[in-house]
Design a protein around this motif. Structure first.
Motif, short mmCIF file in Angstrom:
data_model
loop_
_atom_site.label_atom_id
_atom_site.label_comp_id
_atom_site.label_asym_id
_atom_site.label_seq_id
_atom_site.Cartn_x
_atom_site.Cartn_y
_atom_site.Cartn_z
N TYR A 159 0.84 -1.20 0.00
CA TYR A 159 0.00 0.00 0.00
C TYR A 159 0.87 1.25 0.00
O TYR A 159 0.56 2.24 -0.66
CB TYR A 159 -0.93 0.02 1.21
CG TYR A 159 -2.15 -0.85 1.08
CD1 TYR A 159 -3.07 -0.69 0.05
CD2 TYR A 159 -2.40 -1.87 2.02
CE1 TYR A 159 -4.19 -1.49 -0.06
CE2 TYR A 159 -3.51 -2.68 1.92
CZ TYR A 159 -4.41 -2.47 0.88
OH TYR A 159 -5.52 -3.26 0.77
N ARG A 160 1.96 1.22 0.73
CA ARG A 160 2.86 2.37 0.79
C ARG A 160 3.53 2.63 -0.56
O ARG A 160 3.70 3.77 -0.97
CB ARG A 160 3.92 2.14 1.87
CG ARG A 160 4.93 3.27 1.94
CD ARG A 160 5.98 3.02 2.97
NE ARG A 160 5.47 3.40 4.28
CZ ARG A 160 6.17 3.37 5.39
NH1 ARG A 160 7.42 2.93 5.36
NH2 ARG A 160 5.65 3.75 6.53
N LEU A 161 3.92 1.56 -1.24
CA LEU A 161 4.61 1.69 -2.52
C LEU A 161 3.69 2.11 -3.66
O LEU A 161 4.13 2.73 -4.62
CB LEU A 161 5.28 0.36 -2.89
CG LEU A 161 6.51 -0.02 -2.08
CD1 LEU A 161 6.86 -1.50 -2.30
CD2 LEU A 161 7.68 0.87 -2.46
N ALA A 162 2.43 1.75 -3.56
CA ALA A 162 1.50 1.99 -4.66
C ALA A 162 1.05 3.44 -4.72
O ALA A 162 0.83 4.09 -3.69
CB ALA A 162 0.29 1.08 -4.52
N GLU A 163 0.90 3.91 -5.92
CA GLU A 163 0.36 5.24 -6.15
C GLU A 163 -1.17 5.19 -6.17
O GLU A 163 -1.85 6.17 -5.88
CB GLU A 163 0.89 5.74 -7.50
CG GLU A 163 0.85 7.20 -7.73
CD GLU A 163 1.74 7.99 -6.78
OE1 GLU A 163 1.31 9.10 -6.43
OE2 GLU A 163 2.82 7.53 -6.40
N LEU A 164 -1.68 4.02 -6.53
CA LEU A 164 -3.13 3.85 -6.71
C LEU A 164 -3.51 2.42 -6.34
O LEU A 164 -2.81 1.47 -6.70
CB LEU A 164 -3.49 4.13 -8.17
CG LEU A 164 -4.93 3.95 -8.62
CD1 LEU A 164 -5.81 5.02 -7.97
CD2 LEU A 164 -5.03 4.04 -10.13
#
Length: 171
Positions: A159-164
């Motif tokens: 979740y932290r790495l994702a932009e969306l």
């Protein structure tokens, strides 16, 4: 859920009317995670007992452990370097709407070549070949990573790495 009930509708209607709905109506109460879930259930099965909303909870993750997991995931998946990650996290199954997500992601990727889709979760065995074929048909093989099941700090790190985050589920 009306969508679930619409699939194999006659069988589900028969089973519901004869077996499941009478059992549900005899319960002391119903527990729902939100008001929409309650509304859908009450429309599908009139006469249910009183409902109570009990939201899903999640403990806040340890930030330091998530930071370590983030670094571990970056090392494990070097193809994510300099990419904008779009995350699907859930059971990978036909009802989760990947037939909608993949063509949409193909359009996004054409406009944003740095976009990369992460499919995190278990893949239903009966869906694996269809999924891989669809990915290939859009020539997305090098733009998608399948991580398999993730949990705990790895999940929070994704979740932290994702932009969306995307979840185009039919339910």
């Amino acid at each position: 859920d009306p969508h679930s009930l619409s699939r194999n509708a006659s069988k589900k209607r028969f089973y519901g009317q004869c077996f499941e709905f009478p059992r549900l109506r005899r319960a002391a109460g119903m527990v729902y995670t939100d008001r929409e879930e309650q509304n859908l259930a009450e429309r599908s099965c009139p006469g249910l007992p009183p409902g109570y909303i009990v939201p899903l909870g999640a403990d806040e993750p340890d930030r330091d452990q998530v930071a370590v997991a983030t670094g571990t995931l970056r090392s494990r998946f070097p193809e994510w370097k300099d990419k904008t990650l779009v995350l699907f996290l859930g059971r990978i199954h036909p009802k989760k709407g990947l037939d909608l997500l993949l063509p949409a992601f193909d359009q996004v990727r054409q406009r944003c070549p740095h976009a990369h889709l992460v499919l995190a979760g278990p893949i239903a065995d009966e869906y694996r070949d269809t999924l891989r074929s669809t990915i290939s048909s859009y020539q997305l093989d090098s733009h998608i990573t399948e991580t398999g099941i993730v949990s705990g700090n790895d999940k929070w790190a994704l979740y932290r790495l994702a932009e969306l985050f995307v979840l185009p589920s039919y339910q």
